[in-house]
Scaffold this motif. Structure first.
Motif, PDB file in Angstrom:
ATOM      1  N   ASP A  21      85.131 -51.228 -18.341  1.00 42.45           N
ATOM      2  CA  ASP A  21      84.297 -52.474 -18.403  1.00 42.45           C
ATOM      3  C   ASP A  21      83.247 -52.599 -17.660  1.00 42.45           C
ATOM      4  O   ASP A  21      83.192 -52.077 -16.200  1.00 42.45           O
ATOM      5  CB  ASP A  21      85.122 -53.530 -18.071  1.00 42.45           C
ATOM      6  N   LEU A  22      81.968 -53.213 -17.770  1.00 41.79           N
ATOM      7  CA  LEU A  22      81.103 -53.660 -17.056  1.00 41.79           C
ATOM      8  C   LEU A  22      80.849 -54.912 -16.947  1.00 41.79           C
ATOM      9  O   LEU A  22      81.818 -55.747 -17.495  1.00 41.79           O
ATOM     10  CB  LEU A  22      79.595 -53.017 -17.671  1.00 41.79           C
ATOM     11  N   LEU A  23      79.960 -55.423 -16.004  1.00 43.80           N
ATOM     12  CA  LEU A  23      79.814 -56.877 -16.054  1.00 43.80           C
ATOM     13  C   LEU A  23      78.546 -57.232 -17.093  1.00 43.80           C
ATOM     14  O   LEU A  23      77.703 -56.465 -17.063  1.00 43.80           O
ATOM     15  CB  LEU A  23      79.291 -57.357 -14.727  1.00 43.80           C
ATOM     16  N   HIS A  24      78.867 -58.348 -17.826  1.00 40.51           N
ATOM     17  CA  HIS A  24      77.924 -58.605 -18.855  1.00 40.51           C
ATOM     18  C   HIS A  24      76.718 -59.356 -17.883  1.00 40.51           C
ATOM     19  O   HIS A  24      76.671 -59.900 -17.354  1.00 40.51           O
ATOM     20  CB  HIS A  24      78.490 -59.885 -19.759  1.00 40.51           C
ATOM     21  N   PRO A  25      75.538 -58.751 -18.594  1.00 40.80           N
ATOM     22  CA  PRO A  25      74.165 -58.902 -17.964  1.00 40.80           C
ATOM     23  C   PRO A  25      73.862 -60.626 -17.757  1.00 40.80           C
ATOM     24  O   PRO A  25      73.044 -60.947 -17.022  1.00 40.80           O
ATOM     25  CB  PRO A  25      73.298 -58.139 -18.696  1.00 40.80           C
ATOM     26  N   ILE A  26      74.532 -61.250 -18.911  1.00 40.37           N
ATOM     27  CA  ILE A  26      74.160 -62.736 -18.729  1.00 40.37           C
ATOM     28  C   ILE A  26      75.392 -63.459 -18.271  1.00 40.37           C
ATOM     29  O   ILE A  26      75.095 -64.262 -17.298  1.00 40.37           O
ATOM     30  CB  ILE A  26      73.744 -63.005 -20.147  1.00 40.37           C
ATOM     31  N   THR A  27      76.702 -63.171 -18.496  1.00 43.50           N
ATOM     32  CA  THR A  27      77.775 -64.075 -18.111  1.00 43.50           C
ATOM     33  C   THR A  27      78.278 -63.434 -16.732  1.00 43.50           C
ATOM     34  O   THR A  27      78.852 -64.485 -16.121  1.00 43.50           O
ATOM     35  CB  THR A  27      78.708 -64.101 -18.835  1.00 43.50           C
ATOM     36  N   HIS A  28      77.885 -62.287 -16.330  1.00 38.41           N
ATOM     37  CA  HIS A  28      78.398 -61.709 -15.076  1.00 38.41           C
ATOM     38  C   HIS A  28      80.064 -61.646 -15.061  1.00 38.41           C
ATOM     39  O   HIS A  28      80.453 -61.808 -13.718  1.00 38.41           O
ATOM     40  CB  HIS A  28      77.865 -62.097 -13.801  1.00 38.41           C
ATOM     41  N   LYS A  29      80.492 -61.546 -16.112  1.00 43.11           N
ATOM     42  CA  LYS A  29      81.815 -61.387 -16.239  1.00 43.11           C
ATOM     43  C   LYS A  29      82.318 -60.170 -16.977  1.00 43.11           C
ATOM     44  O   LYS A  29      81.581 -59.552 -17.618  1.00 43.11           O
ATOM     45  CB  LYS A  29      82.626 -62.584 -17.326  1.00 43.11           C
ATOM     46  N   PRO A  30      83.583 -59.575 -16.673  1.00 51.08           N
ATOM     47  CA  PRO A  30      83.615 -58.246 -17.182  1.00 51.08           C
ATOM     48  C   PRO A  30      83.778 -58.151 -18.535  1.00 51.08           C
ATOM     49  O   PRO A  30      84.181 -59.147 -19.478  1.00 51.08           O
ATOM     50  CB  PRO A  30      85.084 -57.986 -16.780  1.00 51.08           C
ATOM     51  N   THR A  31      83.275 -57.041 -19.305  1.00 47.36           N
ATOM     52  CA  THR A  31      83.084 -56.850 -20.892  1.00 47.36           C
ATOM     53  C   THR A  31      83.166 -55.467 -21.088  1.00 47.36           C
ATOM     54  O   THR A  31      82.844 -54.826 -20.099  1.00 47.36           O
ATOM     55  CB  THR A  31      82.109 -57.547 -21.354  1.00 47.36           C
ATOM     56  N   THR A  32      83.218 -55.005 -22.244  1.00 46.99           N
ATOM     57  CA  THR A  32      83.457 -53.531 -22.405  1.00 46.99           C
ATOM     58  C   THR A  32      81.840 -52.911 -22.497  1.00 46.99           C
ATOM     59  O   THR A  32      80.842 -53.662 -22.236  1.00 46.99           O
ATOM     60  CB  THR A  32      83.871 -53.068 -23.855  1.00 46.99           C
ATOM     61  N   ALA A  33      82.087 -51.558 -21.937  1.00 52.43           N
ATOM     62  CA  ALA A  33      80.463 -51.232 -21.876  1.00 52.43           C
ATOM     63  C   ALA A  33      79.665 -51.192 -22.955  1.00 52.43           C
ATOM     64  O   ALA A  33      78.419 -51.408 -23.036  1.00 52.43           O
ATOM     65  CB  ALA A  33      80.862 -49.553 -21.448  1.00 52.43           C
ATOM     66  N   ARG A  34      80.494 -51.198 -24.213  1.00 53.57           N
ATOM     67  CA  ARG A  34      79.720 -50.988 -25.499  1.00 53.57           C
ATOM     68  C   ARG A  34      79.143 -52.478 -25.710  1.00 53.57           C
ATOM     69  O   ARG A  34      77.707 -52.541 -26.186  1.00 53.57           O
ATOM     70  CB  ARG A  34      80.531 -50.799 -26.573  1.00 53.57           C
TER      71      ARG A  34
END
Length: 391
Positions: free
Chosen positions: A301-314
């Motif tokens: 998982d990466l941090l979503h660039p807008i929400t700054h919450k974990p999300t899948t890399a895809r």
């Protein structure tokens, strides 16, 4: 860390861009880095041209003699950039071959190494001041320069691209091994690089005046020679310089990163012109996004660039793609970017390819040999791929 070539300013609709790629000089038989940079540069003639060749991409030394930097000229066209990237790799490798060595696009050495410092006033100061951090800093990155019209525009861009940089790091991750062991990271270069005192994401600057004041204040501490922000204004040229990427094993990936960076810069500049405020997320939160991208690349998982919450890399990479899609379309880069993203998401980054080579072959020396092949593979011809897509 070498100065970039002079990039022309943004006078056309499509911004110019150029890259600096750092490579390891390695023994093709045992995979060990070799301290040959000074000797390789002496094989060139005046003004950075080889004695037996016409104009070539520019070469430069780096902090350690085991690495060599290849610097492109500025280009508006991805096809032209891709052609020079491939030519630069081939040119540097041709010089290395004369010394019984090869050039490998590895962001860190898989094998243990004690680097040999390049001796000049600037590097001597770094070594004296930063001690072990500098002595161990045998890391190879890919820096992308994109033209801006002014420092005001450039700082506005820096303020608006901060949270979008970790997906670029993940896509370029190519340093799983460090001094003879698997680090557990996709980009351990990022971990080593962040030992510099100013490395990493920055807070919002707000204006060019504030940016330059901070740089001056950092200099006045007596610690900082040149700030190593993840993205910064070039001190010598009218560009912003984005510095988060590992050197890419596959030259097609270098072109992808450059295309995405240019689109990010263009998108951010348009937001600034439209009066859109930047994301005010604190740097300490952005640093967690950097850490996630360094640790897992596209495999976690990466941090979503807008929400700054974990999300899948895809999902994070898809958000980046959507964010810059208009700029990609207008530059004519969409087809290449989309095809390249699908290739990396399917086949993996340089980090996963290095680990696969180690799993199959069992020796770190074989990882280096495999990397040499991928650095120069005939099938990885980005200019041909771009031409095919465009047609």
């Amino acid at each position: 860390m070498a100065p970039a070539v002079a990039f022309i300013s943004h006078t056309y609709q499509v911004r110019t861009l150029g890259v600096e790629e750092e490579f390891l000089i390695v023994d093709p038989h045992n995979g060990s880095p070799l301290p040959l940079a000074g000797g390789l540069l002496r094989l060139q003639g005046p003004f950075g041209q080889a004695v037996d060749r016409p104009a070539q991409p520019m070469l430069s030394v780096e902090l350690h003699q085991e690495q060599l930097e290849v610097i492109t000229h500025p280009h508006s066209s991805l096809v032209e950039l891709a052609t020079e990237i491939r030519a630069g790799r081939a040119f540097a490798d041709s010089l290395a071959r004369k010394a019984g060595a090869r050039i490998a696009a590895l962001a860190t050495s898989p094998l243990a190494v004690t680097p040999h410092a390049t001796r000049n006033d600037r590097y001597d100061e770094l070594l004296e001041k930063y001690a072990l951090t500098a002595r161990e800093q045998l890391t190879c990155g890919c820096h992308v320069h994109v033209s801006v019209g002014s420092d005001d525009e450039g700082v506005a861009v820096l303020d608006r691209i901060r949270s979008w940089l970790p997906p670029l790091m993940a896509l370029s991750s190519n340093s799983p091994f460090w001094n003879g062991t698997d680090s557990g990271y996709a980009s351990f270069r990022t971990q080593a690089w962040n030992r510099w005192s100013t490395a990493g994401p920055t807070e919002i600057f707000g204006s060019a005046q504030a940016y330059h004041a901070l740089v001056a204040d950092l200099s006045n501490t007596g610690v900082v020679i040149n700030p190593d922000f993840d993205a910064r204004l070039s001190a010598r040229h009218p560009t912003v310089e984005i510095r988060v990427s590992d050197v890419c094993l596959d030259p097609r990936d270098t072109v992808l990163i450059a295309a995405l960076v240019r689109a990010l810069v263009e998108t951010a500049a348009r937001e600034w012109e439209a009066g859109q405020a930047p994301d005010m997320g604190p740097a300490v939160i952005l640093r967690q996004g950097v850490w996630r991208a360094s640790r897992w690349g596209i495999q976690g998982d990466l941090l979503h660039p807008i929400t700054h919450k974990p999300t899948t890399a895809r999902h994070a990479i898809s958000a980046l793609h959507d964010h810059v899609l208009d700029a990609l379309d207008e530059a004519g880069d969409t087809a290449y970017v989309e095809e390249s993203l699908q290739r990396i998401l399917s086949n993996g980054t340089g980090a996963s390819q290095q680990r696969q080579a180690h799993k199959c072959k069992g020796r770190l020396a074989d990882v280096v040999t495999h990397a040499i092949d991928l650095t120069h593979q005939e099938t990885a011809n980005p200019s041909r791929d771009l031409t095919a897509i465009a047609s």
